[in-house]
Write an enzyme that holds these catalytic residues in place. Structure first.
Site, PDB file in Angstrom:
ATOM      1  N   CYS A  31      27.386  -3.359  24.036  1.00  0.00           N
ATOM      2  CA  CYS A  31      28.656  -4.023  23.764  1.00  0.00           C
ATOM      3  C   CYS A  31      28.729  -5.208  24.709  1.00  0.00           C
ATOM      4  O   CYS A  31      27.712  -5.755  25.103  1.00  0.00           O
ATOM      5  CB  CYS A  31      29.842  -3.069  23.892  1.00  0.00           C
ATOM      6  SG  CYS A  31      30.165  -2.507  25.563  1.00  0.00           S
TER       7      CYS A  31
ATOM      8  N   HIS B 244       0.325   2.313  14.645  1.00  0.00           N
ATOM      9  CA  HIS B 244      -0.299   1.074  15.122  1.00  0.00           C
ATOM     10  C   HIS B 244      -0.686   1.142  16.590  1.00  0.00           C
ATOM     11  O   HIS B 244      -1.400   0.260  17.084  1.00  0.00           O
ATOM     12  CB  HIS B 244       0.656  -0.111  14.918  1.00  0.00           C
ATOM     13  CG  HIS B 244       1.797  -0.124  15.872  1.00  0.00           C
ATOM     14  ND1 HIS B 244       2.828   0.783  15.825  1.00  0.00           N
ATOM     15  CD2 HIS B 244       2.067  -0.933  16.930  1.00  0.00           C
ATOM     16  CE1 HIS B 244       3.682   0.537  16.794  1.00  0.00           C
ATOM     17  NE2 HIS B 244       3.251  -0.493  17.483  1.00  0.00           N
TER      18      HIS B 244
END
Length: 678
Positions: free
Chosen positions: A443, A584
């Site tokens: 935030c 990956h």
């Protein structure tokens, strides 16, 4: 997910629509400066600005529906926002007095008053629709329909489903909404009937709820139109609100005005007290932090960096702060010293509100603030000294600490942090490593993190990286106060985590007399382990890898290969401790503790596993030369950003370094890549 964590998600999402208020405040504020009547009758520019700002204020319900649907969506996609918009439009139409009268077979005049309030400004309905729309999007945005209907699969399906779901919601609201509306009105009236005292009580609880992040929900009751108070919108409406009877000079704005003396003056006074109470050798560091926090509080009204600096280390100070906030708001409301804000109670908003016709005796908030500056300074300094509170700069020194995965304080203070990626890496390590992190959000001034176990977060390491505070809301949720760079750090943390696994930082207590001898022992030329090439291809210096996290050696030291073969082999004998879901990248811990990361390509996480086939699983023991992955090089060379693949030692700080081979070409299982030296 427990109720507190879910409310936290809603609180974060509320900041998306609320973030539009500064634009309205600036437009309306400048308009009032040009034409103080607020109507813009005699000035076309004032009319333009006031009308533009009013367009935002008059449609807060829609903004809440769109913003919350977007903010709570799992991938922050525009389709979620569209879903919220569609939902709000359907509910607003079906719950209009005309539609209710037709459905129920009564006259429009006989429709309950509650349905006159379901309009573009109804934030309660906006929040409700936004939450439901987000949940619908998160659940059904990946649905695959039969081939004949495939155009409507995935994200396109959700707004369609929501339009039907909102019909059901509207039917429920036809019976439930009058009850909810009457309760909200009764609650609002009970507070407003307390007058100035009610404003003070609200402000007290506003501060107390900040550690939980639930103050946004309380603010929505008093600042917006959930209970008929709508203090911010009515204040920003100025002369228009006065003409409509929704703005009363001396009354409208009383749930905002008393915040100015505390945020602009009181908390800076507390910052000065904390600075004066710090140990002499810490004053330079504390002074820099407190000055930055005081500046932000005075000009913008952002107070969390200051509040979190003492909220948990000295909770008695925070309770006193909440009490004084309540008193300030009560005084301003009782004396009818009124100003308002569109973002927060800082100098910028105070300046913009001064020409608003609803701003009454606003200038008296400045002497009130100066008084509270003195009160905060005296109260904080006395309390810190009297009870020996461990505020910033008063912590006892910890001699002989060696912290893995962090930047020493002396280096940090001299500005040695080279990049935000490095800072992000340190935070991830300090909260238990990438394996402990399940979600990263932010935030205004906080990192909001979901973790597997909040107990793994090391508060001392987190603060040494640069945070001013950490909150463990529950076992799966923590917040870290980092200041105005929270969003940038959160983004960097996501990028760094996408590059490969990050080990948890640890603290090792050791005698300073032993430290040098251990370091000296690490400088011997004994080879601990030799790594062989995991794949055939062209050798590339790590500094030339087109990714800063690797090229800066933030992840670790090593080498890279541009592969020409389609099988990835294990460069060492050890245990596969991590394989990414997208296949990956993986991490192998060698039998002697060396941690090897193999990352095939750059940004290949975005391929979502396409082009990779795993041949091993986490926890498996592997030997040097054993196959780990199968590559579709044709697909990967076409779709990957780069297939330059780093092979690095992530715990290289435990070793003296690496000795890297000089050949340009390597052959899998045959060429030695480098040796790690103890």
């Amino acid at each position: 997910m427990n109720i507190l964590t879910y409310l936290q998600r809603i609180g974060r999402a509320l900041m998306v629509p609320v973030a539009t208020l500064p634009a309205a405040a600036i437009l309306l504020g400048v308009g009032y400066w040009i034409d103080q009547t607020g109507l813009g009758v005699d000035n076309k520019l004032a009319t333009l600005l006031i009308s533009s700002g009013g367009a935002i204020i008059d449609n807060m319900g829609i903004l809440f529906a769109v913003g919350i649907a977007y903010g709570m969506s799992k991938d922050k996609d525009g389709a979620a926002a569209l879903t919220g918009l569609v939902g709000f439009l359907v509910v607003r139409k079906l719950c209009s007095p005309e539609a209710i009268a037709m459905i129920q077979g009564v006259l429009v005049a006989e429709v309950p008053e509650a349905f006159n309030k379901i309009d573009n400004q109804n934030q309660f309905v906006g929040i409700l629709v936004g939450v439901i729309s987000a949940e619908l999007y998160n659940r059904y945005s990946k649905v695959e329909l039969p081939l004949a209907l495939s155009f409507f699969s995935g994200r396109r399906l959700v707004p369609i489903l929501n339009s039907f779901l909102m019909i059901l919601l509207s039917f429920v609201l036809m019976f439930v909404w009058p009850v909810i509306y009457n309760w909200l009105v009764a609650f609002g009236e009970s507070i407003t009937n307390l007058g100035s005292l009610g404003a003070g009580i609200y402000a007290f609880f506003n501060r107390l709820l900040i550690p939980l992040g639930l103050h946004h929900a309380l603010n929505a009751v008093f600042w917006f139109n959930l209970a008929g108070i709508n203090d911010i919108s009515n204040f920003l409406g100025g002369a228009k609100s006065i003409a409509e009877g929704t703005g009363i000079p001396g009354i409208t704005g009383r749930y905002q005005a008393g915040f100015f003396p505390i945020m602009m003056f009181g908390l800076p006074g507390a910052a000065l007290a904390i600075y004066h109470c710090a140990r002499p050798e810490k004053k330079a560091m504390v002074g820099g932090i407190m000055l930055a926090g005081a500046f932000a509080a005075f000009f913008t009204g952002i107070t969390e960096p200051l509040e979190f600096s003492f909220m948990f280390v000295a909770p008695v100070l925070y309770v006193l702060h909440a009490i004084m906030m309540g008193i300030s708001v009560y005084i301003a409301a009782a004396m009818h010293w009124i100003a308002g804000f569109g973002f927060s109670a800082g100098f910028i908003d105070l300046f913009l509100s001064t020409r608003n016709p609803l701003a009454v005796h606003w200038y008296m908030l400045i002497p009130q603030g100066l008084v509270f500056f003195c009160i905060y300074y005296v109260v904080f300094r006395f309390t810190i000294k009297k009870f020996n509170l461990m505020t910033l700069g008063r912590e006892l020194p910890e001699e002989g600490e060696v912290r893995e995965g962090e930047i020493p304080a002396e280096k940090k203070e001299s500005g040695s942090v080279q990049s935000i990626q490095e800072e992000a890496y340190q935070y991830i390590a300090a909260i238990g490593g990438s394996d402990n992190v399940t979600n990263i959000d932010s935030c205004i001034s906080r990192l909001r993190l979901l973790v597997k176990d909040s107990a793994l977060a090391n508060e001392r390491l987190i603060k040494r990286v640069g945070a001013t505070g950490i909150i463990r809301l529950n076992k799966q949720s923590i917040q870290i106060v980092v200041g105005m760079r929270a969003e940038l750090i959160a983004s960097a943390m996501k990028e760094v985590m996408a590059q490969g696994p990050i080990a948890a930082a640890t603290e090792i207590q050791e005698d300073s007399s032993d430290t040098q001898s251990k370091r000296d022992s690490q400088q011997t030329d004994q080879a601990v382990i030799t790594l062989v090439a995991p794949v055939s291809g062209e050798l590339v210096r790590l500094e030339d890898v087109p990714d800063e996290a690797f090229s800066s050696k933030l992840v670790g030291d090593g080498i890279a290969i541009k592969p020409t073969s389609d099988t990835v082999f294990s460069p060492v004998s050890g245990t596969v401790v991590k394989i990414f879901d997208t296949n990956h990248a993986l991490c192998i811990e060698a039998d002697n503790g060396v941690e090897v990361i193999i990352h095939m390509g750059i940004d290949t996480v975005s391929l979502k596993g396409k082009g990779f086939e795993r041949l091993v699983e986490e926890g498996m023991k592997v030997k040097t030369g054993e196959p780990l992955l199968k590559l579709d090089l044709v697909y990967l060379n076409t779709h990957a950003k780069s297939m330059i693949s780093p092979i690095v030692i992530s715990n290289i700080d435990d070793y003296a370094g690496v000795s890297i081979m000089s050949e340009r070409q390597v052959v899998a299982k045959e060429s030695n890549l480098f040796q790690v030296m103890k």
